[in-house]
Scaffold this active site. Structure first.
Site: not given
Ligand SMILES: *Cc1c(COP(=O)(O)O)cnc(C)c1O
Length: 431
Positions: A248, A291, A293, A361
């Site tokens: 996150g 992590p 993103r 489309c």
């Molecule tokens: C999506 C997710 C992540 C990664 O989230 P990011 O926002 O990309 O860091 C990590 N753990 C779980 C369980 C997720 O669903």
């Protein structure tokens, strides 16, 4: 510039990781995903180093591979000494094919099929993160049949939700993932797991949101998770030795985004876990994070060729590119923000307000609305920035558009890591 990976060279061309993006478009064609290898490696190292600094290295970093899953990514994170989490049999298969050791894999998902669970057990994945009571029972049965004992974590809903910019501390019980704390569901599941001979509950997990810019939610999560771990060790004698705080960590999509540095995020998380362990008199657990993103998202871009500019007087101008929601559905899905640059005019002023439209489309096939870019015309190369996470992995063949190629750049050199799909690929499964 969003990150240090981006620059503009003497020709006025946008560069990423030292490579001229206009040249990349010429060499590999468009649309094209481009990633900066050094930045991905640095992101892995920055997380790891921070845990060394603030927690004596008693931590595991799992790359959340749903952000961008392909063999080269698993090789890359493996070479950096970090683990990966997967959320499907397909991601698991890809990770194993790339040589990522199974013990470094965490398997997630709210509805893993019996086949997927069986595949995970046969592969000897390090952790399965169990989502619900039914899965717990099914997994124990399958493990019993196979005569194995599997290490598991429980996915907990800690009652913290940061998926929106307002950080909500309650009400997160309404979520499809995991066991709730407030209604005793998580406790019941721990009690059941403690009796299961083929499962070993070693950790608890939570994931509180995505694209988070605050640190307090992680501090609150540490308190809730450590308190729960202490509680279940007292009630059921279950020894929790690892706590996973999910992913996150936010990145810069536009200059309005102000991410916290990895060092700072991890410092605060480690301090919070230590403080909570002291408060509840609980042995310091291994800290895990996931992590996605923030490993792969920021120093990357998608290159398109502009096909036409449609000016609708007093309404808006549409800049049409040779891709769209088929390679980046995130604006269509949830209005995700992006910055964009005309790569061959990157030294010019951004004085043209337009809407970037794809070629699918669907009227909603837009990449961004009312964005300022350089004056643009047919044949220009348009770069949409920070598309490394959740673009290729969410891409589709809508309108039978082949998925683009992906290229990794490193100090100006480039190599293909995913080949462009061909028309032949599109009909491969048709009978
Ligand atoms: C999506 C997710 C992540 C990664 O989230 P990011 O926002 O990309 O860091 C990590 N753990 C779980 C369980 C997720 O669903």
């Amino acid at each position: 510039m969003l990150t240090d990976s981006f620059s503009v060279n003497s020709k006025g061309h946008l560069t990423l990781g030292g490579a001229d993006t206009v040249e990349l478009a010429k060499e590999y064609g468009t649309p094209l995903y481009v990633f900066d290898e050094n930045d991905i490696r640095n992101n892995c190292r920055n997380f790891k180093n921070a845990f060394d600094k603030y927690y004596g290295g008693n931590a595991r970093v799992y790359y959340a591979s749903k952000a961008f899953s392909c063999k080269e990514m698993y090789r890359l994170v493996n070479s950096e000494g970090i683990c990966a989490d997967v959320v499907s049999g397909g991601e698991l298969y890809t990770a194993l094919s790339a040589g990522l050791p199974a013990e470094k894999i965490g398997f997630h998902g709210n509805n893993k099929t019996p086949d997927e669970l069986s595949f995970a057990l046969d592969s000897k994945v390090g952790r399965i993160i169990v989502d619900n009571m039914t899965e717990l029972e099914v997994l124990n049965e399958i493990a019993k049949e196979k005569g194995v004992k599997q290490n598991i974590n429980f996915r907990i809903k800690p009652g913290i939700d940061c998926h929106t910019h307002d950080y909500i501390k309650t009400g997160q019980i309404d979520c499809k993932f995991g066991f709730a704390l407030e209604n005793g569901e998580a406790l019941e599941a721990v009690k059941a797991a403690a009796q299961m001979e083929n499962l070993n509950l070693v950790g608890i997990h939570c994931h509180i949101g995505s694209q988070i810019f605050e640190t307090e939610p992680f501090v609150d999560a540490a308190d809730i998770m450590v308190s729960f771990a202490k509680n279940i060790s007292e009630q059921f004698g279950v020894n929790i030795t690892e706590i996973n705080f999910g992913g996150g960590y936010g990145i810069k999509y536009t200059n309005a985004d102000k991410p916290v540095s990895k060092d700072e995020s991890i410092k605060i998380l480690c301090q919070a876990v230590k403080a909570s362990c002291e408060k509840y008199n609980f042995a310091l657990p291994t800290i895990c994070i996931e992590p996605g993103r923030s490993i792969v998202g920021a120093s990357s871009l998608t290159l398109y060729t502009v096909g036409s500019v449609k000016e609708i007087k007093n309404i808006r101008s549409y800049v049409a590119v040779d891709g769209g929601m088929s390679d980046n559905p995130r604006y269509a899905l949830y209005n995700a923000e992006y910055d964009a640059v005309v790569a061959n005019k990157a030294d010019k002023a951004k004085d043209f307000v337009c809407t970037i439209a794809g070629k699918c489309c669907e009227s909603g096939d837009l990449i961004q609305e009312n964005i300022s870019i350089q004056q643009v015309e047919k044949g220009d190369i348009l770069a949409v920035l920070a598309t490394g996470a959740y673009n290729y992995s969410m891409a589709s063949n809508y309108n039978r558009i082949p998925r683009p190629a992906a290229v990794m750049v490193n100090d100006g050199a480039s190599r293909v890591i995913i080949n462009r799909e061909t028309y032949e690929d599109l009909i491969k499964k048709d009978v």
